[in-house]
Design a protein around this motif. Structure first.
Motif, PDB file in Angstrom:
ATOM      1  N   THR A  37       0.829  -1.220   0.000  1.00  0.00           N
ATOM      2  CA  THR A  37       0.000   0.000   0.000  1.00  0.00           C
ATOM      3  C   THR A  37       0.857   1.260   0.000  1.00  0.00           C
ATOM      4  O   THR A  37       0.322   2.359   0.011  1.00  0.00           O
ATOM      5  N   SER A  38       2.182   1.076   0.014  1.00  0.00           N
ATOM      6  CA  SER A  38       3.066   2.244   0.108  1.00  0.00           C
ATOM      7  C   SER A  38       4.056   2.251  -1.053  1.00  0.00           C
ATOM      8  O   SER A  38       4.277   1.238  -1.712  1.00  0.00           O
ATOM      9  N   MET A  39       4.641   3.423  -1.270  1.00  0.00           N
ATOM     10  CA  MET A  39       5.677   3.539  -2.293  1.00  0.00           C
ATOM     11  C   MET A  39       6.720   4.561  -1.855  1.00  0.00           C
ATOM     12  O   MET A  39       6.401   5.481  -1.093  1.00  0.00           O
ATOM     13  N   GLU A  40       7.957   4.367  -2.344  1.00  0.00           N
ATOM     14  CA  GLU A  40       8.997   5.361  -2.083  1.00  0.00           C
ATOM     15  C   GLU A  40       9.207   6.199  -3.339  1.00  0.00           C
ATOM     16  O   GLU A  40       9.330   5.668  -4.438  1.00  0.00           O
ATOM     17  N   VAL A  41       9.267   7.514  -3.131  1.00  0.00           N
ATOM     18  CA  VAL A  41       9.571   8.459  -4.219  1.00  0.00           C
ATOM     19  C   VAL A  41      10.907   9.133  -3.885  1.00  0.00           C
ATOM     20  O   VAL A  41      11.121   9.568  -2.753  1.00  0.00           O
ATOM     21  N   GLY A  42      11.786   9.200  -4.869  1.00  0.00           N
ATOM     22  CA  GLY A  42      13.066   9.892  -4.696  1.00  0.00           C
ATOM     23  C   GLY A  42      12.991  11.257  -5.370  1.00  0.00           C
ATOM     24  O   GLY A  42      12.402  11.395  -6.446  1.00  0.00           O
ATOM     25  N   VAL A  43      13.572  12.265  -4.714  1.00  0.00           N
ATOM     26  CA  VAL A  43      13.577  13.619  -5.282  1.00  0.00           C
ATOM     27  C   VAL A  43      15.012  14.151  -5.283  1.00  0.00           C
ATOM     28  O   VAL A  43      15.656  14.203  -4.233  1.00  0.00           O
ATOM     29  N   GLN A  44      15.497  14.488  -6.461  1.00  0.00           N
ATOM     30  CA  GLN A  44      16.807  15.148  -6.584  1.00  0.00           C
ATOM     31  C   GLN A  44      16.560  16.639  -6.726  1.00  0.00           C
ATOM     32  O   GLN A  44      15.751  17.053  -7.556  1.00  0.00           O
ATOM     33  N   VAL A  45      17.278  17.409  -5.924  1.00  0.00           N
ATOM     34  CA  VAL A  45      17.117  18.865  -5.977  1.00  0.00           C
ATOM     35  C   VAL A  45      18.439  19.478  -6.429  1.00  0.00           C
ATOM     36  O   VAL A  45      19.485  19.188  -5.848  1.00  0.00           O
ATOM     37  N   THR A  46      18.370  20.307  -7.470  1.00  0.00           N
ATOM     38  CA  THR A  46      19.574  21.014  -7.910  1.00  0.00           C
ATOM     39  C   THR A  46      19.283  22.504  -7.962  1.00  0.00           C
ATOM     40  O   THR A  46      18.144  22.932  -8.160  1.00  0.00           O
ATOM     41  N   ARG A  47      20.370  23.257  -7.748  1.00  0.00           N
ATOM     42  CA  ARG A  47      20.284  24.712  -7.901  1.00  0.00           C
ATOM     43  C   ARG A  47      20.872  25.021  -9.264  1.00  0.00           C
ATOM     44  O   ARG A  47      21.872  24.421  -9.659  1.00  0.00           O
ATOM     45  N   GLU A  48      20.207  25.908 -10.014  1.00  0.00           N
ATOM     46  CA  GLU A  48      20.719  26.254 -11.344  1.00  0.00           C
ATOM     47  C   GLU A  48      20.925  27.756 -11.430  1.00  0.00           C
ATOM     48  O   GLU A  48      20.032  28.532 -11.061  1.00  0.00           O
ATOM     49  N   ASN A  49      22.096  28.135 -11.901  1.00  0.00           N
ATOM     50  CA  ASN A  49      22.367  29.550 -12.157  1.00  0.00           C
ATOM     51  C   ASN A  49      21.658  29.913 -13.476  1.00  0.00           C
ATOM     52  O   ASN A  49      21.969  29.331 -14.517  1.00  0.00           O
ATOM     53  N   PRO A  50      20.680  30.837 -13.437  1.00  0.00           N
ATOM     54  CA  PRO A  50      19.890  31.077 -14.650  1.00  0.00           C
ATOM     55  C   PRO A  50      20.698  31.703 -15.776  1.00  0.00           C
ATOM     56  O   PRO A  50      20.275  31.677 -16.924  1.00  0.00           O
ATOM     57  N   PHE A  51      21.868  32.277 -15.462  1.00  0.00           N
ATOM     58  CA  PHE A  51      22.651  32.971 -16.497  1.00  0.00           C
ATOM     59  C   PHE A  51      23.672  32.044 -17.153  1.00  0.00           C
ATOM     60  O   PHE A  51      23.947  32.150 -18.346  1.00  0.00           O
ATOM     61  N   THR A  52      24.219  31.104 -16.348  1.00  0.00           N
ATOM     62  CA  THR A  52      25.240  30.213 -16.920  1.00  0.00           C
ATOM     63  C   THR A  52      24.699  28.805 -17.156  1.00  0.00           C
ATOM     64  O   THR A  52      25.325  28.020 -17.865  1.00  0.00           O
ATOM     65  N   GLY A  53      23.574  28.475 -16.503  1.00  0.00           N
ATOM     66  CA  GLY A  53      23.034  27.120 -16.611  1.00  0.00           C
ATOM     67  C   GLY A  53      23.763  26.120 -15.723  1.00  0.00           C
ATOM     68  O   GLY A  53      23.409  24.937 -15.689  1.00  0.00           O
ATOM     69  N   GLN A  54      24.768  26.590 -14.961  1.00  0.00           N
ATOM     70  CA  GLN A  54      25.515  25.661 -14.106  1.00  0.00           C
ATOM     71  C   GLN A  54      24.609  25.088 -13.015  1.00  0.00           C
ATOM     72  O   GLN A  54      23.873  25.846 -12.357  1.00  0.00           O
ATOM     73  N   GLN A  55      24.664  23.767 -12.857  1.00  0.00           N
ATOM     74  CA  GLN A  55      23.806  23.102 -11.869  1.00  0.00           C
ATOM     75  C   GLN A  55      24.649  22.506 -10.752  1.00  0.00           C
ATOM     76  O   GLN A  55      25.723  21.959 -11.009  1.00  0.00           O
ATOM     77  N   VAL A  56      24.135  22.608  -9.521  1.00  0.00           N
ATOM     78  CA  VAL A  56      24.808  22.017  -8.356  1.00  0.00           C
ATOM     79  C   VAL A  56      23.762  21.224  -7.588  1.00  0.00           C
ATOM     80  O   VAL A  56      22.682  21.756  -7.284  1.00  0.00           O
ATOM     81  N   ARG A  57      24.058  19.958  -7.279  1.00  0.00           N
ATOM     82  CA  ARG A  57      23.123  19.151  -6.493  1.00  0.00           C
ATOM     83  C   ARG A  57      23.069  19.702  -5.069  1.00  0.00           C
ATOM     84  O   ARG A  57      24.104  19.873  -4.428  1.00  0.00           O
ATOM     85  N   THR A  58      21.856  19.986  -4.570  1.00  0.00           N
ATOM     86  CA  THR A  58      21.761  20.529  -3.210  1.00  0.00           C
ATOM     87  C   THR A  58      21.143  19.542  -2.227  1.00  0.00           C
ATOM     88  O   THR A  58      21.434  19.597  -1.041  1.00  0.00           O
ATOM     89  N   THR A  59      20.291  18.657  -2.688  1.00  0.00           N
ATOM     90  CA  THR A  59      19.604  17.735  -1.778  1.00  0.00           C
ATOM     91  C   THR A  59      19.125  16.504  -2.536  1.00  0.00           C
ATOM     92  O   THR A  59      18.749  16.623  -3.708  1.00  0.00           O
ATOM     93  N   THR A  60      19.123  15.380  -1.839  1.00  0.00           N
ATOM     94  CA  THR A  60      18.385  14.210  -2.338  1.00  0.00           C
ATOM     95  C   THR A  60      17.469  13.765  -1.205  1.00  0.00           C
ATOM     96  O   THR A  60      17.911  13.693  -0.046  1.00  0.00           O
ATOM     97  N   ALA A  61      16.209  13.517  -1.525  1.00  0.00           N
ATOM     98  CA  ALA A  61      15.249  13.153  -0.482  1.00  0.00           C
ATOM     99  C   ALA A  61      14.479  11.906  -0.876  1.00  0.00           C
ATOM    100  O   ALA A  61      14.250  11.666  -2.071  1.00  0.00           O
ATOM    101  N   TYR A  62      14.096  11.127   0.135  1.00  0.00           N
ATOM    102  CA  TYR A  62      13.288   9.919  -0.091  1.00  0.00           C
ATOM    103  C   TYR A  62      12.048  10.015   0.787  1.00  0.00           C
ATOM    104  O   TYR A  62      12.161  10.159   2.002  1.00  0.00           O
ATOM    105  N   LEU A  63      10.886   9.924   0.144  1.00  0.00           N
ATOM    106  CA  LEU A  63       9.621  10.056   0.872  1.00  0.00           C
ATOM    107  C   LEU A  63       8.773   8.813   0.635  1.00  0.00           C
ATOM    108  O   LEU A  63       8.802   8.241  -0.470  1.00  0.00           O
ATOM    109  N   THR A  64       8.030   8.421   1.671  1.00  0.00           N
ATOM    110  CA  THR A  64       7.127   7.281   1.528  1.00  0.00           C
ATOM    111  C   THR A  64       5.688   7.783   1.594  1.00  0.00           C
ATOM    112  O   THR A  64       5.338   8.574   2.473  1.00  0.00           O
TER     113      THR A  64
END
Ligand SMILES: CC(C)(COP(=O)(O)OP(=O)(O)OC[C@H]1O[C@@H](n2cnc3c(N)ncnc32)[C@H](O)[C@@H]1OP(=O)(O)O)[C@@H](O)C(=O)NCCC(=O)NCCS
Length: 163
Positions: free
Chosen positions: A88-115
């Motif tokens: 009856t349950s499921m795990e969802v993974g969420v990757q969070v990145t910050r992106e500089n809107p001018f250069t497009g450079q991305q940096v991973r800031t968080t990974t989360a797991y929710l049930t």
């Protein structure tokens, strides 16, 4: 399992993007952790809803670490997908990145797991459709999620108050 057909992680994946505004940040211009947590919960809940087509509730969130700050003006990109489906349950993974809107450079800031748990009309847990894995990433995430599910179950068992 429910009688509904299996779905792949791709079928329910969600990508969301936010622009960090002053109301999301503290007086140093760094985003509040709680704001990012609510965006994470929302993106993950949409994955769970899209997977099962039912009402869902968040039952747990694994410990969260913020690895890098996000500032006013950054884009925050959340990529959420189904990792594992139990009964009856499921795990969802969420990757969070910050992106500089001018250069497009991305940096991973968080990974989360929710049930999430699927609820029937009486708000009782009800079976989820199965998850059909297709890509090597799906299999890797599923393998890792199985380890976390087992660890969570063991921890809950150990912490359960004894009569
Ligand atoms: C979600 C809820 C209905 C589950 O009730 P319950 O009595 O624990 O139900 P069960 O014991 O049958 O467990 C249901 C599933 O959730 C899983 N689960 C229960 N507690 C869990 C936890 N702390 N972490 C991860 N999974 C959990 C069980 O393993 C089971 O999964 P499975 O069917 O895939 O094997 C109940 O806990 C609830 O209503 N919680 C509040 C949810 C909510 O309001 N969320 C918003 C937060 S503000």
């Amino acid at each position: 399992m429910s009688g509904s057909p299996a779905k792949t992680p791709r079928d329910s994946a969600v990508e969301a993007r936010y622009l960090v505004m002053p109301q999301h940040a503290n007086d140093a211009g760094i985003v509040f952790g709680g704001t990012v947590m609510s965006w994470i919960d929302m993106a993950a809940a949409m994955v769970a809803q899209r997977h099962c087509g039912l009402k869902v509730v968040t039952v747990s969130v694994d410990s969260l670490s913020f690895l890098a700050p996000c500032h006013v003006g950054d884009h925050i990109v959340l990529r959420a997908s189904a990792n594992y489906v139990g009964h009856t349950s499921m795990e969802v993974g969420v990757q969070v990145t910050r992106e500089n809107p001018f250069t497009g450079q991305q940096v991973r800031t968080t990974t989360a797991y929710l049930t999430f748990v699927a609820l029937d009309a009486r708000e009782q847990p009800t079976p989820m459709p199965p998850l059909r894995l297709e890509t090597p990433d799906d299999f890797r995430r599923h393998d890792h999620a199985r380890l976390r599910v087992a660890a969570r179950k063991e921890l809950l068992q150990r912490l359960r108050p004894r009569p």
